[in-house]
Scaffold this motif. Structure first.
Motif, short mmCIF file in Angstrom:
data_model
loop_
_atom_site.label_atom_id
_atom_site.label_comp_id
_atom_site.label_asym_id
_atom_site.label_seq_id
_atom_site.Cartn_x
_atom_site.Cartn_y
_atom_site.Cartn_z
N ALA A 148 0.84 -1.21 0.00
CA ALA A 148 0.00 0.00 0.00
C ALA A 148 0.88 1.25 0.00
O ALA A 148 0.60 2.23 -0.71
CB ALA A 148 -0.92 -0.01 1.21
N VAL A 149 1.96 1.22 0.78
CA VAL A 149 2.88 2.39 0.81
C VAL A 149 3.47 2.61 -0.57
O VAL A 149 3.51 3.74 -1.07
CB VAL A 149 4.00 2.18 1.85
N MET A 150 3.92 1.52 -1.19
CA MET A 150 4.56 1.66 -2.50
C MET A 150 3.59 2.27 -3.51
O MET A 150 3.97 3.12 -4.32
CB MET A 150 5.07 0.30 -2.96
N GLY A 151 2.32 1.86 -3.44
CA GLY A 151 1.31 2.42 -4.34
C GLY A 151 1.15 3.91 -4.12
O GLY A 151 1.03 4.70 -5.07
N ARG A 152 1.20 4.34 -2.85
CA ARG A 152 1.03 5.77 -2.54
C ARG A 152 2.26 6.55 -3.00
O ARG A 152 2.15 7.70 -3.46
CB ARG A 152 0.80 5.96 -1.04
N LEU A 153 3.42 5.94 -2.92
CA LEU A 153 4.64 6.63 -3.38
C LEU A 153 4.62 6.77 -4.90
O LEU A 153 4.98 7.82 -5.44
CB LEU A 153 5.90 5.88 -2.93
N PHE A 154 4.16 5.73 -5.57
CA PHE A 154 4.07 5.83 -7.03
C PHE A 154 3.12 6.96 -7.41
O PHE A 154 3.41 7.76 -8.30
CB PHE A 154 3.58 4.49 -7.63
N ALA A 155 1.99 7.05 -6.70
CA ALA A 155 1.01 8.10 -7.00
C ALA A 155 1.60 9.49 -6.74
O ALA A 155 1.30 10.45 -7.46
CB ALA A 155 -0.25 7.89 -6.16
N LEU A 157 4.78 10.40 -6.99
CA LEU A 157 5.87 10.76 -7.89
C LEU A 157 5.35 11.48 -9.12
O LEU A 157 4.32 11.09 -9.69
CB LEU A 157 6.64 9.51 -8.34
N GLU A 158 6.06 12.52 -9.53
CA GLU A 158 5.72 13.20 -10.79
C GLU A 158 6.11 12.29 -11.95
O GLU A 158 7.01 11.46 -11.81
CB GLU A 158 6.56 14.49 -10.90
N PRO A 159 5.47 12.45 -13.10
CA PRO A 159 5.94 11.70 -14.27
C PRO A 159 7.42 11.99 -14.47
O PRO A 159 7.85 13.14 -14.37
CB PRO A 159 5.11 12.28 -15.42
N GLY A 160 8.19 10.97 -14.70
CA GLY A 160 9.63 11.16 -14.83
C GLY A 160 10.36 11.05 -13.49
O GLY A 160 11.58 11.17 -13.45
N GLY A 161 9.60 10.80 -12.41
CA GLY A 161 10.21 10.73 -11.08
C GLY A 161 10.96 9.43 -10.84
O GLY A 161 10.78 8.45 -11.55
N VAL A 162 11.82 9.45 -9.82
CA VAL A 162 12.65 8.28 -9.51
C VAL A 162 12.55 7.92 -8.03
O VAL A 162 12.48 8.79 -7.17
CB VAL A 162 14.13 8.54 -9.94
N LEU A 163 12.50 6.62 -7.78
CA LEU A 163 12.50 6.09 -6.41
C LEU A 163 13.81 5.35 -6.18
O LEU A 163 14.24 4.58 -7.03
CB LEU A 163 11.34 5.10 -6.26
N VAL A 164 14.44 5.61 -5.03
CA VAL A 164 15.64 4.85 -4.65
C VAL A 164 15.25 4.01 -3.44
O VAL A 164 14.80 4.56 -2.42
CB VAL A 164 16.83 5.77 -4.31
N LEU A 165 15.39 2.71 -3.54
CA LEU A 165 14.96 1.79 -2.49
C LEU A 165 16.15 0.93 -2.07
O LEU A 165 16.60 0.08 -2.83
CB LEU A 165 13.83 0.89 -3.04
N SER A 166 16.66 1.18 -0.86
CA SER A 166 17.78 0.38 -0.34
C SER A 166 17.24 -0.51 0.78
O SER A 166 16.49 -0.05 1.63
CB SER A 166 18.88 1.28 0.22
N GLU A 167 17.67 -1.76 0.79
CA GLU A 167 17.11 -2.74 1.73
C GLU A 167 18.12 -3.82 2.10
O GLU A 167 18.98 -4.20 1.29
CB GLU A 167 15.91 -3.45 1.08
N HIS A 218 11.13 -6.43 -6.79
CA HIS A 218 10.86 -6.09 -8.20
C HIS A 218 9.38 -6.33 -8.52
O HIS A 218 8.75 -5.51 -9.21
CB HIS A 218 11.78 -6.88 -9.12
N ALA A 219 8.83 -7.44 -8.02
CA ALA A 219 7.41 -7.73 -8.31
C ALA A 219 6.51 -6.65 -7.70
O ALA A 219 5.57 -6.17 -8.33
CB ALA A 219 7.06 -9.11 -7.77
N ARG A 220 6.81 -6.23 -6.47
CA ARG A 220 5.99 -5.22 -5.81
C ARG A 220 6.08 -3.88 -6.54
O ARG A 220 5.07 -3.19 -6.75
CB ARG A 220 6.44 -5.05 -4.34
N LEU A 221 7.28 -3.52 -6.96
CA LEU A 221 7.45 -2.26 -7.70
C LEU A 221 6.63 -2.30 -8.98
O LEU A 221 5.95 -1.33 -9.33
CB LEU A 221 8.94 -2.02 -8.01
N GLY A 222 6.67 -3.44 -9.67
CA GLY A 222 5.90 -3.59 -10.91
C GLY A 222 4.40 -3.46 -10.65
O GLY A 222 3.70 -2.73 -11.34
N GLY A 225 3.10 0.02 -10.18
CA GLY A 225 3.01 0.90 -11.35
C GLY A 225 4.34 1.29 -11.96
O GLY A 225 4.37 1.91 -13.03
N PHE A 226 5.44 0.97 -11.31
CA PHE A 226 6.74 1.38 -11.84
C PHE A 226 7.04 0.61 -13.13
O PHE A 226 6.98 -0.62 -13.16
CB PHE A 226 7.85 1.16 -10.81
N SER A 227 7.34 1.37 -14.18
CA SER A 227 7.50 0.74 -15.49
C SER A 227 8.86 0.07 -15.62
O SER A 227 9.06 -0.81 -16.44
CB SER A 227 7.34 1.80 -16.58
#
Ligand SMILES: Nc1ncnc2c1ncn2[C@@H]1O[C@H](C[S@+](CC[C@H]([NH3+])C(=O)[O-])CC(=O)[O-])[C@@H](O)[C@H]1O
Ligand SMILES: O=C(O)C(=O)Cc1ccccc1
Length: 260
Positions: A148-155, A157-167, A218-222, A225-227
């Motif tokens: 759910a958090v990842m979905g809200r972050l995707f929403a 982000l501006e078009p052209g935006g970038v997410l950096v995820l370290s884990e 990777h599956a969750r990011l996909g 909505g992350f292309s």
């Protein structure tokens, strides 16, 4: 509060009962030392944030640093980008972290637009952002809350935006995972932690820090909505990914911050 930073000795004496790990005053007081000695590649990942921003961040856009702790992400970006390049919003659930992060960033980067907020990244009202940094934070959310958090972050982000995820990650293959964990413990030993510290911290982190596999990330990011997403860094069982919203990847201009 003092801005002194101490050596991490939290698990150095035998404890009858090891409490769940939490980001309290005791951890805050030694956090820079703890994270530097406990997270392989931490400094290198922070150092890359400016380079990733230079390539992918729209000039002047908002940058969220979610679970910012003491604001190391903001310090790194401010050290690499001019004040007009971005507006930094650090968010953390721990009041002790937020207080210290504010003090540090106000002192160290007075010319940059810096905000540090106490908040829960699961419920925050996000404003549009050009870059979102989750540097070793998603791993502390209950697994059921992560998508759910990842979905809200995707929403957000501006078009052209970038997410950096370290884990911290878990390898799918059991033997591979065991090898990585053993070498990770060697890494901690080489950084001055005793077997008792390693084992007590491991207990304290059980069900608190729950690592996913790279495939799960990777599956969750996909699904969110992350292309496109790449794993750009891995050292032992610690990794960092970048994920792009829409045209960020193909539009990247190698010569300058984007101006759109
Ligand atoms: N729900 C939540 N909402 C907001 N913050 C949270 C939440 N849950 C945990 N945190 C916060 O996430 C941070 C994780 S540390 C990040 C390091 C930093 N990024 C760094 O680059 O130095 C990683 C580590 O200690 O391994 C802590 O400050 C928590 O309070
Ligand atoms: O120390 C560990 O075992 C870790 O997995 C890394 C870490 C670093 C800082 C706080 C919590 C976990």
């Amino acid at each position: 509060m003092s801005d002194a930073s101490y050596r991490d000795a939290i698990f150095s004496t035998p404890l009858d009962r090891v409490a769940r790990f939490s980001f309290d005053e005791q951890v805050v007081a030694c956090f820079p030392d703890m994270i530097r000695r406990s997270v392989p590649g931490y400094g290198q990942i922070l150092g890359m944030l400016g380079l990733i921003a230079r390539r992918h961040l729209r000039h002047g856009a908002r940058v969220y640093d979610l679970g910012c702790s003491l604001g190391a992400g903001g310090l790194s970006l401010a050290g690499q980008l001019p004040p007009e390049a971005f507006r930094y919003v650090g968010v953390d659930l721990s009041p002790a972290m937020v207080t210290r992060a504010r003090e540090t960033l106000d002192t160290e980067c007075p010319d940059h637009a810096i905000q540090v907020m106490e908040g829960d990244i699961r419920t925050l009202d996000y404003e549009p952002a050009g870059m979102i940094v989750l540097n070793f934070t998603l791993q502390f959310l209950p697994p059921a809350d992560r998508e759910a958090v990842m979905g809200r972050l995707f929403a957000a982000l501006e078009p052209g935006g970038v997410l950096v995820l370290s884990e911290k990650i878990r390898a799918e293959d059991e033997e591979e995972n065991a090898w990585l964990v053993e070498r990770y413990h060697d890494f901690k030993r080489a950084n001055g932690y005793s077997d008792m510290e390693i084992s007590q911290k491991r207990t304290a982190l059980e069900n608190v820090l729950v690592p996913d596999t790279l495939a799960e990330h990777h599956a969750r990011l996909g699904r969110s909505g992350f292309s496109r997403a790449h794993t750009w860094f891995q050292l032992l069982n610690f990794a960092s990914l970048v994920a792009f919203k829409d045209e960020a990847f193909k539009d990247a201009d190698p010569s300058a911050p984007r101006e759109d």
